[in-house]
Design an enzyme around this catalytic site. Sequence first.
Site, mmCIF file in Angstrom:
data_model
loop_
_atom_site.group_PDB
_atom_site.id
_atom_site.type_symbol
_atom_site.label_atom_id
_atom_site.label_comp_id
_atom_site.label_asym_id
_atom_site.label_seq_id
_atom_site.Cartn_x
_atom_site.Cartn_y
_atom_site.Cartn_z
ATOM 1 C CG ASN A 63 71.270 18.249 7.546
ATOM 2 O OD1 ASN A 63 70.696 18.492 8.246
ATOM 3 N ND2 ASN A 63 72.720 17.433 7.449
ATOM 4 C CD GLU A 64 72.702 21.098 5.268
ATOM 5 O OE1 GLU A 64 71.933 21.794 5.965
ATOM 6 O OE2 GLU A 64 73.740 20.687 5.431
ATOM 7 C CD GLU B 96 70.482 22.348 9.431
ATOM 8 O OE1 GLU B 96 70.903 23.130 9.288
ATOM 9 O OE2 GLU B 96 70.934 21.212 8.891
ATOM 10 C CD1 TRP C 33 79.031 19.956 10.509
ATOM 11 C CD2 TRP C 33 79.133 17.790 10.583
ATOM 12 N NE1 TRP C 33 78.460 19.182 10.225
ATOM 13 C CE2 TRP C 33 78.869 17.982 9.647
ATOM 14 C CE3 TRP C 33 79.767 16.486 10.472
ATOM 15 C CZ2 TRP C 33 77.732 17.113 8.808
ATOM 16 C CZ3 TRP C 33 79.473 15.567 9.095
ATOM 17 C CH2 TRP C 33 78.302 16.106 8.862
ATOM 18 C CD1 TRP D 12 78.332 22.339 13.402
ATOM 19 C CD2 TRP D 12 78.641 20.813 15.349
ATOM 20 N NE1 TRP D 12 77.686 21.145 13.764
ATOM 21 C CE2 TRP D 12 77.962 20.391 14.466
ATOM 22 C CE3 TRP D 12 79.643 19.975 16.443
ATOM 23 C CZ2 TRP D 12 77.623 18.947 14.627
ATOM 24 C CZ3 TRP D 12 79.123 18.612 16.128
ATOM 25 C CH2 TRP D 12 78.549 18.851 15.297
#
Length: 912
Positions: free
Chosen positions: A489-490, A587, A190, A192
């Site tokens: 998510n998204e 977020e 990802w 991060w």
Amino acid sequence: MRLHLLLLLALCGAGTTAAELSYSLRGNWSICNGNGSLELPGAVPGCVHSALFQQGLIQDSYYRFNDLNYRWVSLDNWTYSKEFKIPFEISKWQKVNLILEGVDTVSKILFNEVTIGETDNMFNRYSFDITNVVRDVNSIELRFQSAVLYAAQQSKAHTRYQVPPDCPPLVQKGECHVNFVRKEQCSFSWDWGPSFPTQGIWKDVRIEAYNICHLNYFTFSPIYDKSAQEWNLEIESTFDVVSSKPVGGQVIVAIPKLQTQQTYSIELQPGKRIVELFVNISKNITVETWWPHGHGNQTGYNMTVLFELDGGLNIEKSAKVYFRTVELIEEPIKGSPGLSFYFKINGFPIFLKGSNWIPADSFQDRVTSELLRLLLQSVVDANMNTLRVWGGGIYEQDEFYELCDELGIMAGVQWCNLSLLHPPPPQVQAILLPQPPEQLGLQVWQDFMFACALYPTDQGFLDSVTAEVAYQIKRLKSHPSIIIWSGNNENEEALMMNWYHISFTDRPIYIKDYVTLYVKNIRELVLAGDKSRPFITSSPTNGAETVAEAWVSQNPNSNYFGDVHFYDYISDCWNWKVFPKARFASEYGYQSWPSFSTLEKVSSTEDWSFNSKFSLHRQHHEGGNKQMLYQAGLHFKLPQSTDPLRTFKDTIYLTQVMQAQCVKTETEFYRRSRSEIVDQQGHTMGALYWQLNDIWQAPSWASLEYGGKWKMLHYFAQNFFAPLLPVGFENENTFYIYGVSDLHSDYSMTLSVRVHTWSSLEPVCSRVTERFVMKGGEAVCLYEEPVSELLRRCGNCTRESCVVSFYLSADHELLSPTNYHFLSSPKEAVGLCKAQITAIISQQGDIFVFDLETSAVAPFVWLDVGSIPGRFSDNGFLMTEKTRTILFYPWEPTSKNELEQSFHVTSLTDIY
């Protein structure tokens, strides 16, 4: 060989016979690679990477570039095997099952060399009937296929059309086609985190043997009947009846503290059976409800459910029951188009304040109970009440949700300036001071595990998802901390904002797949399995408006509906006008680097510069290092030391200052927007910054470093999430201060405003307002003054030479953190000189006291004790007074001498 044997006894006449036996297969297994050239012992639960490390065959996977060096581990096909003797007589049992609570991920299972089943979903629980193959001495094998290779095969086999994205961005150094395998999505990399697609048995594995019948699942939901104004409890139990005849009996449900005991007659027919019980709590009994942190107690009630069945079979379950209601309110707002989006808990509107949770490690066997408690306690200590369990990770272990339900450890004063503090008045003392264990709790926004991708909808994939979702609902729905289910998510935004450059003519295919997966499957499963909390299809989403637009909105990130995700690394983060005045911000955030003491453990001396190969490798967000320096450079002078190591450490410090100040500005904007509509926008009722924790030692948006060390942002969070907070900002050259209250009641107080010059530790002027009543659950303007008038009133002040601080108090007792407002960028500050800061350390019990003294005003004072685990009562603060007392709470035993040797203090004046 250590035996893990659980006997569940049932009374049968005068004698005792075992009705069920459970034999754990935890412990040592044998692991070998695909061609048999490497064989080693490994622990279960665990994974191949951990086993290799424990045997000294690889280094720490997080060290330097090992995420690339050890890619071969994930690309091999490993086998777990074990031989064992059953410590009871098999022939006496009608049914024997192999239970696998968690397999990561794709495997074929052989029991005594007979294939009994396959797995393809990390998030599912598997049960296999081994009655006809089990013996006294047995062998078991799990033959894993590389999840990376499996995902590639599944993608290749999906020939009708592409399901994007194929691969992550190159900067993430990850694997491809993760959306084709039901596995932790971020394990393929990802922006991060690293790529470590693990293999292994990551949860419990055991043998279960039973006669007559067996209780497979037990779950319950408290339901409040508004019309009758009474509580009911829905209990669902799933049985496997192996008796050839019906099994009768009775069920006794007892909740002693609610004076509730009810008895039901049941008859179980052979086969898989579900028993549903409806327990009424008398309206004459007072039921104490569960509240999130900062709003009340987390009262729970012990419940026992006893099944007394034919043949002397007794099955008893014990659980703690919490009563609370949750409503997602989407209704018209006067003066604004669209709908509200906020949560009522027990009928009271709650501003959700917190962060987003990601997996605490790439290797789940490293995530200990102690680490979970440390991280979640840090959430509570920062005055948060909500965590969003993000959809690219995992459904967390049971202990995570149990801690969120009932977490409580006595903590020190969280946000207070100890040099000013006196005990708060009695009316707010219970809310602002540390609370006893039963008064701390966290809310959970629970995503299903789909993130930033489109997904296939072939029947095999849907069947796997159906089993996953049904299991997770049963497992988790009894937790009061979970207040909402979110489908993904998204993914709605990815589809409708066309992240993957899908042609307009092909879009209907993908919309159909989206609706099939999240609406016709996941939503239907939630509606059937859990009536106690709301469901939304995605985050961000427009909520009710998304439903009205046939489940996909033209703009899922609208400020007028639902929740938003917002990131902007180019605009000046000190300018609050760049932020969306949305209904709910789930977020938002900015990156920073972790502390040098955290990086030092996984790097070498040649890595210690901002432009080193290591620093570039560790940054998985495109342009992230440059973005941090750009944003920092808008308001701060960048480090100029001729010592490369000093420059590296100063740069790390400055990225944390930048991150903390940016997220502070944005969060305070959301908090002060809760009660107002400006230009038709507002009524913001949630702020969950991205992200809480780190998965490894690298730059990220986190406020907690890998292992739990607090970044400057987390110290800022305990202030900007305080229950009472004054927020300062400018608009058209007028300085405003809003008061923000999360409290349930109104309180009388005053606002104090002080102006300091950078060159003096004495304020040049101050003003205290008339006493006013701060209404509970509101944000209102308390103070406004043209900046020119403020500067004139304070003598020789200019924007560049002065800074403003302010706080709420009552009868000289501090009720809020002391907040501040910069009138200009610190890089333009006039009169700011190098501060010499000293500390005298003393010990009081398990707590250490740091008595600080400074020679000059010092912005962003950072206290650091290296790798000694613990946290300070405050950090990263503006020191405008000569002395200040800060406490240090160690997480492990340490000494005054160790602290003195490790202690270092930095302020902004040290790098100018």
